[in-house]
Design an enzyme around this catalytic site. Structure first.
Site, PDB file in Angstrom:
ATOM      1  N   CYS A  65       0.842  -1.200   0.000  1.00  0.00           N
ATOM      2  CA  CYS A  65       0.000   0.000   0.000  1.00  0.00           C
ATOM      3  C   CYS A  65       0.879   1.253   0.000  1.00  0.00           C
ATOM      4  O   CYS A  65       1.871   1.319   0.722  1.00  0.00           O
ATOM      5  CB  CYS A  65      -0.912  -0.008   1.231  1.00  0.00           C
ATOM      6  N   CYS A  69      -0.124   4.778   6.871  1.00  0.00           N
ATOM      7  CA  CYS A  69      -0.852   4.578   8.130  1.00  0.00           C
ATOM      8  C   CYS A  69       0.000   3.740   9.090  1.00  0.00           C
ATOM      9  O   CYS A  69       0.279   2.566   8.822  1.00  0.00           O
ATOM     10  CB  CYS A  69      -2.182   3.878   7.866  1.00  0.00           C
ATOM     11  N   CYS A  72      -0.729  -0.022  10.332  1.00  0.00           N
ATOM     12  CA  CYS A  72      -1.051  -1.053   9.365  1.00  0.00           C
ATOM     13  C   CYS A  72       0.169  -1.855   8.921  1.00  0.00           C
ATOM     14  O   CYS A  72       1.205  -1.288   8.564  1.00  0.00           O
ATOM     15  CB  CYS A  72      -1.725  -0.420   8.149  1.00  0.00           C
ATOM     16  N   CYS A 109     -16.917  -9.283   3.860  1.00  0.00           N
ATOM     17  CA  CYS A 109     -16.250  -7.995   3.702  1.00  0.00           C
ATOM     18  C   CYS A 109     -15.111  -8.150   2.703  1.00  0.00           C
ATOM     19  O   CYS A 109     -14.154  -8.888   2.967  1.00  0.00           O
ATOM     20  CB  CYS A 109     -15.718  -7.503   5.036  1.00  0.00           C
ATOM     21  N   CYS A 142     -19.985  -6.226   1.957  1.00  0.00           N
ATOM     22  CA  CYS A 142     -19.448  -4.915   2.325  1.00  0.00           C
ATOM     23  C   CYS A 142     -18.115  -4.744   1.607  1.00  0.00           C
ATOM     24  O   CYS A 142     -17.266  -5.643   1.642  1.00  0.00           O
ATOM     25  CB  CYS A 142     -19.255  -4.819   3.840  1.00  0.00           C
ATOM     26  N   CYS A 202     -20.272   1.592   7.336  1.00  0.00           N
ATOM     27  CA  CYS A 202     -19.563   0.856   8.385  1.00  0.00           C
ATOM     28  C   CYS A 202     -18.283   1.629   8.666  1.00  0.00           C
ATOM     29  O   CYS A 202     -17.436   1.782   7.774  1.00  0.00           O
ATOM     30  CB  CYS A 202     -19.261  -0.562   7.889  1.00  0.00           C
ATOM     31  N   ARG A 272     -19.194  -3.927  16.658  1.00  0.00           N
ATOM     32  CA  ARG A 272     -18.489  -5.143  16.272  1.00  0.00           C
ATOM     33  C   ARG A 272     -17.120  -5.218  16.944  1.00  0.00           C
ATOM     34  O   ARG A 272     -16.355  -4.258  16.924  1.00  0.00           O
ATOM     35  CB  ARG A 272     -18.307  -5.172  14.755  1.00  0.00           C
TER      36      ARG A 272
END
Length: 405
Positions: A65, A69, A72, A109, A142, A202, A272
């Site tokens: 990626c 972040c 992550c 998901c 999702c 979400c 969740r």
């Protein structure tokens, strides 16, 4: 406790607590912990009974990626030895999803690393959504693809997506401490785009990144203001090879207090338990089911969870039941509102209008009151690093091994 009685009454009326009340939940002592869980449980059972919604993650594209972040394992510069692969084919993703559905998952998901999808990526995911829905009748889908451009949410909705995940992660005040390549406002914009397109929003948070109690309360209040239908509460998984590999600031007791605070602020919203529950809640996971009404089944994006069969046994042993595809998750008033939004969203094409976390975290996001012991230090003294519980995923999507579901 008067505080808990007040919060239960407000939760049953869907009334927003004050920030002071939410902060007071996080400040309760371990001696009061079972009372806090019991109070949050009353609100949870009022709106969701004893049902537990199961969600299943399929990592469509792992690693590499370009975003930074710091929480992550897939970030730019991550040295975490995770699986790295490009896009799964629609039939591969559908097969992975089928394993989760067979294990009891109601929602699949579909997650992909990256800043955000290109239009070609949206076309690819649309084909995957169609394949998943064709082979798994009644399943919710999702998508979690990063920041959305104008019109992409509408295209995903038109392809059959039911929801879109994009987490706020932490408070606006501290967001720049964990990510430099995009902003908190960018994330809010994507959640709003999903809502406008008629997708169920979400959006959740990550706890354990060195934040203050005020930051946790701020982000949960922001999520309620955004009217998210589902709020995943992630607990930082400190992967080796990420900036916050040494951030072990959570105890099982603190995790339960964070979940309870989220329940009181979001009484009729799906709360969740997401990434990190096995690492930080550990043997107290069953207690958390009295607060949250939703969990992920099996593995996460780049880390392994406990065996799917153990998730199901835990739910049954704790006296809960798995929510079926024929049952509506949200209370009727929220379901009706969501249905109306979907109808409106389907007509908004001309207006131009996950997830699940698993890794690192941010550096210290502020200091404690003068003369007070910093919260992170106090907690860390009681919560030694459990690196043995952080297992990189080596099975399921992107491998030749059977998935955990």
């Amino acid at each position: 406790m008067d505080l808990l009685n007040t919060l239960v009454d407000k939760g049953l009326r869907r009334e927003l607590p004050t920030r002071e009340e939410a902060l007071a939940v996080l400040a309760t002592s371990d001696d009061d912990l079972l009372d806090v869980v019991a109070a949050a449980g009353k609100v949870r059972r009022h709106w969701f009974g004893r049902r537990v919604k199961l969600n299943y993650l399929v990592n469509l594209k792992s690693g590499l990626c370009p975003e930074d972040c710091s929480y992550c394992s897939q970030r730019l510069g991550s040295k975490a030895e995770i699986l790295k692969y490009t896009w799964l084919k629609p039939d591969e993703a559908s097969q992975a999803a089928a394993a989760g559905v067979a294990g009891g998952a109601k929602r699949v998901c579909l997650v992909a690393s990256g800043r955000g999808p290109t239009d070609r990526d949206v076309d690819r995911v649309a084909q995957t959504i169609a394949a998943v829905k064709e082979q798994n009748e009644g399943v919710e889908v999702c998508a979690c693809l990063g920041l959305l451009s104008d019109g992409q949410a509408e295209r995903l909705r038109g392809a059959g997506a039911d929801a879109y995940n994009h987490n706020l992660n932490t408070s606006e005040a501290t967001y720049a401490d964990i990510t430099k390549t995009h902003t908190y406002a960018d994330r809010v914009d994507t959640v709003q785009k999903a809502h406008a397109a008629g997708l169920s929003a979400c959006s959740g948070l990550i706890a354990g990144m060195g934040e203050k109690d005020e930051d946790l309360v701020d982000v949960v209040f922001s999520l309620r203001e955004l009217d998210a239908d589902s709020v995943p509460v992630n607990f930082l998984i400190p992967f080796e090879g990420t900036p916050l590999a040494k951030e072990w600031n959570l105890t099982p007791q603190r995790c339960l207090r964070i979940l309870a605070m989220a329940r009181f602020v979001c009484p009729d919203i799906e709360v969740r338990i997401a990434g990190g529950r096995e690492v930080h809640l550990r043997s107290l996971q069953p207690l958390a089911l009295n607060i949250a009404n939703s969990i992920f089944l099996g593995d996460y994006l780049t880390s392994e969870g406990q065996a799917g069969k153990d998730d199901l046994a835990m739910i049954a042993d704790a006296g809960f039941e798995v929510e079926g595809t024929d049952q509506v998750t949200l209370p009727q008033h929220r379901f009706d509102a969501a249905a109306a939004a979907q109808v409106a969203g389907c007509g908004s094409h001309g207006d131009g209008g996950c997830g699940a976390h698993e890794g690192g975290g941010c550096g210290p996001c502020g200091s404690a009151e003068p003369g007070a012991e910093p919260v992170a230090e106090a907690v860390a003294e009681r919560n030694e690093a459990r690196t043995d519980l952080v297992a990189v995923r080596r099975r399921g999507a992107g491998t030749d091994l059977a998935p955990n579901a």
